[in-house]
Enzyme design. Structure first.
Site, short mmCIF file in Angstrom:
data_model
loop_
_atom_site.label_atom_id
_atom_site.label_comp_id
_atom_site.label_asym_id
_atom_site.label_seq_id
_atom_site.Cartn_x
_atom_site.Cartn_y
_atom_site.Cartn_z
CB SER A 1 -0.88 -0.10 1.24
OG SER A 1 -0.12 0.11 2.39
CB CYS A 2 1.43 4.06 -1.63
SG CYS A 2 0.94 5.56 -2.30
CB ILE A 3 -0.53 8.16 0.99
CG1 ILE A 3 0.91 8.23 1.66
CG2 ILE A 3 -1.36 9.20 1.63
CD1 ILE A 3 1.49 9.78 1.19
NE ARG B 1 -1.68 6.16 -6.32
CZ ARG B 1 -1.02 6.51 -7.38
NH1 ARG B 1 -0.87 5.69 -8.32
NH2 ARG B 1 -0.77 7.73 -7.54
#
Length: 497
Positions: free
Chosen positions: A442-444, A446
């Site tokens: 995951s990212c911030i 997504r």
């Protein structure tokens, strides 16, 4: 895995070390603010705070080595991070100026011996080397973390083996870099100098491509060139340490920060203006739903500088608007750099960072960015509204009736998504089940997933759950934009898988 997907993995992993920058910004920002007060000039407290924040900024290269190694490891294990640290220490020691002098018989006791060493070796401690070491260490970890040795060496099996292998590999990497690093360094610095020579236009070009690369997640890699010490620009590092960078001549008032300043008018004002246009052009029956989405996303953009919820609202349904957005971002950076309206940030160009850096000596006429932002609010609103109506774009709230209607079944389904565990289970089913899943990250905002076949993913079902976009990257990569709960959802998915 394709080259695009691999580059995205690297770009995503860069967010791990970047995530520590807000801590540095808070410490330095408060310290600068105290130092700027009549009662705080020369304050020990201010020095304590700025030096603490400077310790983070000054060691970004090693943080990149550790963070990228950790971020690219398949199970986010500390052994990968330790390997990144080991690898970085070996390379930066073997390729230091003193080591070069030793290898070449240069007497370090003689005056001016440093001039006999190529500049590249004096700059070996940089973020480019950190990223390189992190990537190599992560690949070694992913390959060897489960290797079992003979029982006589069983203690060194598995994850304990990885730092040992990294140590050996880094000897070879150091040997190769000994010969090619000066050339690589020359190319990187030449690229940075060319951008610098373009002045304000260079800032505008960077701003345009920064936004244009967001859909594929490669903007993080681009940012590292301009914001950190990869190509000799180091805009964030120099901006956040004004006393040090001004004394060293690596910062210039009115110039340093030009690759950051122009984002403030866009993130704080421009995109909220676009949100207002999308709300006003939404169909009458969809205005309430559109208003709630746009208000929350605008609030995040204005205060924190997190813009993905807004950008993904129109990025794929109306790509012409996103192209306009990228162009306007470039124009904003060009204007701010030309007028020398400068501010900087450690996380993103929101109100919080603007206020924290208001006391920074390198923040020149920063308040004019607010005036510029108000102008861009109007520009975004007028342009977006005109284009949406003129070309009948299907922005949020303007979808066809059959896709805009919400059935009772969908309503009940959405009601259950407040439970993140349930939501994770639903997303897992949407992507074809755990049998189709090979990696979860995951990212911030997504979910970044690796799958066996992207054709098995139900995009409409994902959007029914609240996903803002589903981005398929070839046959094995997919990103699902779910908002700021992405990491929590990903963690629940890992438990279920």
């Amino acid at each position: 895995m394709g080259i695009l997907a691999y580059m995205q993995r690297i770009g995503r992993s860069l967010m791990v070390p970047v995530a520590v920058l807000p801590a540095a910004a808070i410490l330095i920002g408060i310290g600068n603010w105290i130092n700027g007060m009549p009662w705080g000039s020369g304050s020990i407290v201010a020095t304590f705070l700025t030096q603490s924040g400077g310790a983070i900024i000054g060691n970004m290269a090693i943080l990149f080595a550790i963070g990228v190694a950790y971020g690219m490891s398949k199970d986010k294990d500390g052994a990968a991070a330790l390997s990144g640290l080991v690898g970085f220490l070996i390379i930066t020691t073997l390729l230091s100026t003193k080591s070069y002098a030793l290898f070449n018989g240069i007497d370090i006791e003689q005056a001016g011996w440093e001039k006999l060493v190529p500049l590249a070796y004096d700059k070996i401690n940089n973020q480019f080397i950190g990223i390189l070491v992190g990537v190599i260490s992560a690949e070694i970890y992913n390959r060897f973390n489960s290797v079992e040795l003979h029982k006589t060496l069983a203690f060194f099996s598995g994850k304990r083996l990885v730092p040992i292998i990294v140590s050996i590999v880094m000897l070879l990497v150091s040997f190769i870099l000994y010969f090619i690093w000066p050339m690589v360094f020359s190319i990187l610095t030449s690229f940075g100098e060319q951008i610098k020579d373009l002045g304000s236009a260079g800032a505008g070009i960077y701003g345009f491509f920064n936004r244009l690369l967001i859909p594929v997640g490669l903007h993080h890699a681009l940012n590292s060139v301009f914001w950190f010490d990869v190509a000799g620009i180091n805009d964030i590092g120099n901006f956040l340490q004004p006393e040090k960078s001004l004394a060293a001549g690596t910062a210039t008032i009115g110039i340093t920060g030009r690759y950051q300043a122009g984002f403030f008018p866009i993130m704080m004002f421009g995109l909220p203006g676009a949100a207002l246009a999308m709300y006003h052009t939404a169909k009458k029956g969809n205005k309430d739903k559109t208003a709630s989405i746009m208000l929350a996303a605008s609030f995040a953009a204005f205060f924190t500088g997190i813009t993905e919820p807004l950008e993904f609202a129109f990025m794929f349904v109306a790509p012409v608007l996103y192209l306009i957005h990228a162009i306007l971002t470039g124009i904003s950076l060009f204007i701010a750099a030309t007028m020398q309206w400068i501010s900087g940030f450690a996380f993103s160009a929101g109100l919080i960072d603007m206020l924290l850096q208001s006391g920074n000596p390198l923040a020149v006429h920063w308040y004019m960015l607010i005036l510029q932002g108000l102008v861009f609010f109007v520009v975004y609103y007028v342009v977006f509204r005109f284009v949406i109506v003129k070309f009948n774009l299907k922005t949020p709230g303007r979808e066809d009736d059959d896709s805009a209607d919400t059935t009772v079944e969908e309503t009940q389904q959405k009601a259950t998504t407040s439970d993140l565990s349930t939501l994770a289970q639903q997303y897992l089913a949407i992507i074809g089940g755990k049998e189709n899943l090979t990696n979860i990250d995951s990212c911030i905002t997504r979910l970044r997933l690796s799958v066996k076949d992207t054709d098995l993913i139900d995009e409409q079902a994902a959007k029914a759950l609240g996903a803002m976009a589903v981005i398929k990257l070839g046959k094995t990569g997919v990103q699902i934009v779910v908002g700021q709960q992405a990491e929590k959802i990903a963690n629940h998915m890992k438990e279920l898988a």
